[in-house]
Design a protein around this motif. Structure first.
Motif, mmCIF file in Angstrom:
data_model
loop_
_atom_site.group_PDB
_atom_site.id
_atom_site.type_symbol
_atom_site.label_atom_id
_atom_site.label_comp_id
_atom_site.label_asym_id
_atom_site.label_seq_id
_atom_site.Cartn_x
_atom_site.Cartn_y
_atom_site.Cartn_z
ATOM 1 N N ALA A 5 0.839 -1.193 0.000
ATOM 2 C CA ALA A 5 0.000 0.000 0.000
ATOM 3 C C ALA A 5 0.873 1.241 0.000
ATOM 4 O O ALA A 5 1.973 1.254 0.547
ATOM 5 C CB ALA A 5 -0.919 -0.007 1.212
ATOM 6 N N LEU A 6 0.395 2.308 -0.619
ATOM 7 C CA LEU A 6 1.134 3.558 -0.704
ATOM 8 C C LEU A 6 1.251 4.203 0.673
ATOM 9 O O LEU A 6 2.313 4.685 1.052
ATOM 10 C CB LEU A 6 0.437 4.508 -1.684
ATOM 11 C CG LEU A 6 1.121 5.846 -1.913
ATOM 12 C CD1 LEU A 6 2.498 5.624 -2.532
ATOM 13 C CD2 LEU A 6 0.279 6.724 -2.808
ATOM 14 N N ILE A 7 0.147 4.212 1.412
ATOM 15 C CA ILE A 7 0.164 4.787 2.757
ATOM 16 C C ILE A 7 0.032 3.641 3.742
ATOM 17 O O ILE A 7 -1.024 3.066 3.934
ATOM 18 C CB ILE A 7 -0.990 5.790 2.944
ATOM 19 C CG1 ILE A 7 -0.874 6.909 1.927
ATOM 20 C CG2 ILE A 7 -0.984 6.348 4.353
ATOM 21 C CD1 ILE A 7 -2.044 7.861 1.952
ATOM 22 N N ARG A 8 1.138 3.303 4.361
ATOM 23 C CA ARG A 8 1.168 2.242 5.362
ATOM 24 C C ARG A 8 1.982 2.750 6.546
ATOM 25 O O ARG A 8 2.741 3.708 6.416
ATOM 26 C CB ARG A 8 1.769 0.966 4.775
ATOM 27 C CG ARG A 8 3.188 1.102 4.283
ATOM 28 C CD ARG A 8 3.680 -0.210 3.699
ATOM 29 N NE ARG A 8 5.068 -0.129 3.325
ATOM 30 C CZ ARG A 8 5.512 0.279 2.156
ATOM 31 N NH1 ARG A 8 4.651 0.640 1.224
ATOM 32 N NH2 ARG A 8 6.795 0.328 1.902
ATOM 33 N N PRO A 9 1.820 2.122 7.705
ATOM 34 C CA PRO A 9 2.535 2.622 8.888
ATOM 35 C C PRO A 9 4.027 2.316 8.812
ATOM 36 O O PRO A 9 4.523 1.392 9.443
ATOM 37 C CB PRO A 9 1.855 1.897 10.049
ATOM 38 C CG PRO A 9 1.253 0.693 9.447
ATOM 39 C CD PRO A 9 0.930 1.028 8.037
ATOM 40 N N ALA A 10 4.721 3.080 8.024
ATOM 41 C CA ALA A 10 6.170 2.929 7.873
ATOM 42 C C ALA A 10 6.723 4.264 7.390
ATOM 43 O O ALA A 10 5.973 5.153 6.982
ATOM 44 C CB ALA A 10 6.484 1.822 6.871
ATOM 45 N N TRP A 11 8.043 4.391 7.431
ATOM 46 C CA TRP A 11 8.681 5.632 7.001
ATOM 47 C C TRP A 11 8.887 5.598 5.488
ATOM 48 O O TRP A 11 9.984 5.403 4.994
ATOM 49 C CB TRP A 11 10.005 5.833 7.730
ATOM 50 C CG TRP A 11 9.820 6.069 9.189
ATOM 51 C CD1 TRP A 11 9.959 5.168 10.182
ATOM 52 C CD2 TRP A 11 9.435 7.285 9.809
ATOM 53 N NE1 TRP A 11 9.684 5.741 11.391
ATOM 54 C CE2 TRP A 11 9.359 7.054 11.197
ATOM 55 C CE3 TRP A 11 9.141 8.566 9.338
ATOM 56 C CZ2 TRP A 11 9.000 8.049 12.096
ATOM 57 C CZ3 TRP A 11 8.799 9.547 10.258
ATOM 58 C CH2 TRP A 11 8.731 9.287 11.617
ATOM 59 N N THR A 12 7.810 5.810 4.755
ATOM 60 C CA THR A 12 7.890 5.862 3.292
ATOM 61 C C THR A 12 7.845 7.332 2.866
ATOM 62 O O THR A 12 7.419 8.198 3.646
ATOM 63 C CB THR A 12 6.705 5.105 2.651
ATOM 64 O OG1 THR A 12 5.487 5.744 3.023
ATOM 65 C CG2 THR A 12 6.687 3.652 3.094
ATOM 66 N N PRO A 13 8.266 7.635 1.647
ATOM 67 C CA PRO A 13 8.204 9.036 1.200
ATOM 68 C C PRO A 13 6.790 9.614 1.265
ATOM 69 O O PRO A 13 6.606 10.787 1.615
ATOM 70 C CB PRO A 13 8.715 8.978 -0.234
ATOM 71 C CG PRO A 13 9.579 7.765 -0.278
ATOM 72 C CD PRO A 13 8.964 6.796 0.678
ATOM 73 N N ALA A 14 5.788 8.801 0.974
ATOM 74 C CA ALA A 14 4.405 9.296 0.990
ATOM 75 C C ALA A 14 3.974 9.644 2.418
ATOM 76 O O ALA A 14 3.356 10.703 2.641
ATOM 77 C CB ALA A 14 3.466 8.247 0.400
ATOM 78 N N THR A 15 4.277 8.789 3.374
ATOM 79 C CA THR A 15 3.852 9.069 4.748
ATOM 80 C C THR A 15 4.612 10.257 5.336
ATOM 81 O O THR A 15 4.033 11.059 6.059
ATOM 82 C CB THR A 15 4.036 7.835 5.648
ATOM 83 O OG1 THR A 15 5.388 7.408 5.600
ATOM 84 C CG2 THR A 15 3.106 6.705 5.239
ATOM 85 N N ILE A 16 5.883 10.386 4.980
ATOM 86 C CA ILE A 16 6.659 11.533 5.468
ATOM 87 C C ILE A 16 6.106 12.819 4.878
ATOM 88 O O ILE A 16 5.943 13.830 5.571
ATOM 89 C CB ILE A 16 8.160 11.364 5.131
ATOM 90 C CG1 ILE A 16 8.726 10.188 5.928
ATOM 91 C CG2 ILE A 16 8.928 12.637 5.450
ATOM 92 C CD1 ILE A 16 10.129 9.785 5.526
ATOM 93 N N ALA A 17 5.778 12.798 3.573
ATOM 94 C CA ALA A 17 5.216 13.981 2.926
ATOM 95 C C ALA A 17 3.872 14.348 3.554
ATOM 96 O O ALA A 17 3.596 15.527 3.823
ATOM 97 C CB ALA A 17 5.051 13.732 1.432
#
Length: 156
Positions: A5-17
């Motif tokens: 998933a694009l938005i998941r509970p992890a430090w991904t670029p999407a969640t940081i943005a």
């Protein structure tokens, strides 16, 4: 949990943005996104536990309403007079047994409460007797009488 998933509970670029944008727009949104990133992996178990608890609560309500509808509080008749009479007599007998059991439970609770009170009173009396023995004035030290009233204990 789906890791693609694009938005998941992890430090991904999407969640940081999303977290940065949330802080810029309205700071509680940024904190909410930060909490999701940090603790979001526990969210699935939390949702499962909450759903299980609410299902249990509402299942009890359903059982109660089904029972009331089924028995109709004595007003629902099956059409078989003999069965309905027997059922009413059994329900009355069970209600009487329930009342007897409730009365016995109340009597036992009173008895147990009285036993606890008596035990507590006995322990308190024993404590006070021991306390009074230890704080009772003891006989004067004979060596102090030899020294005299005005002598200082540090002089020895």
């Amino acid at each position: 949990m789906n890791t693609s998933a694009l938005i998941r509970p992890a430090w991904t670029p999407a969640t940081i943005a999303l977290m940065v944008i949330g802080f810029m727009v309205f700071w509680p949104l940024g904190f909410a996104m930060l909490a999701y990133i940090i603790w979001g992996d526990r969210l699935e178990g939390f949702k499962r536990d909450v759903n299980r608890a609410t299902d249990g609560i509402f299942a009890g309500c359903r059982r109660g309403s089904d029972k009331a509808a089924r028995w109709g509080n004595g007003s629902a008749r099956t059409g078989n007079v003999a069965f309905d009479d027997w059922r009413e007599k059994e329900l009355e007998r069970l209600a009487e047994e329930r009342r007897k059991l409730d009365d016995m439970l109340t009597e036992f609770d009173d008895y147990a409460r009285e036993l606890r009170r008596a035990k507590d009173q006995d322990e308190f009396d024993r404590f006070m007797a021991n306390r009074n023995k230890s704080t009772a004035p003891t006989k004067a030290d004979p060596s102090a009488a030899k020294r005299g009233k005005d002598s200082n204990l540090l002089d020895d």
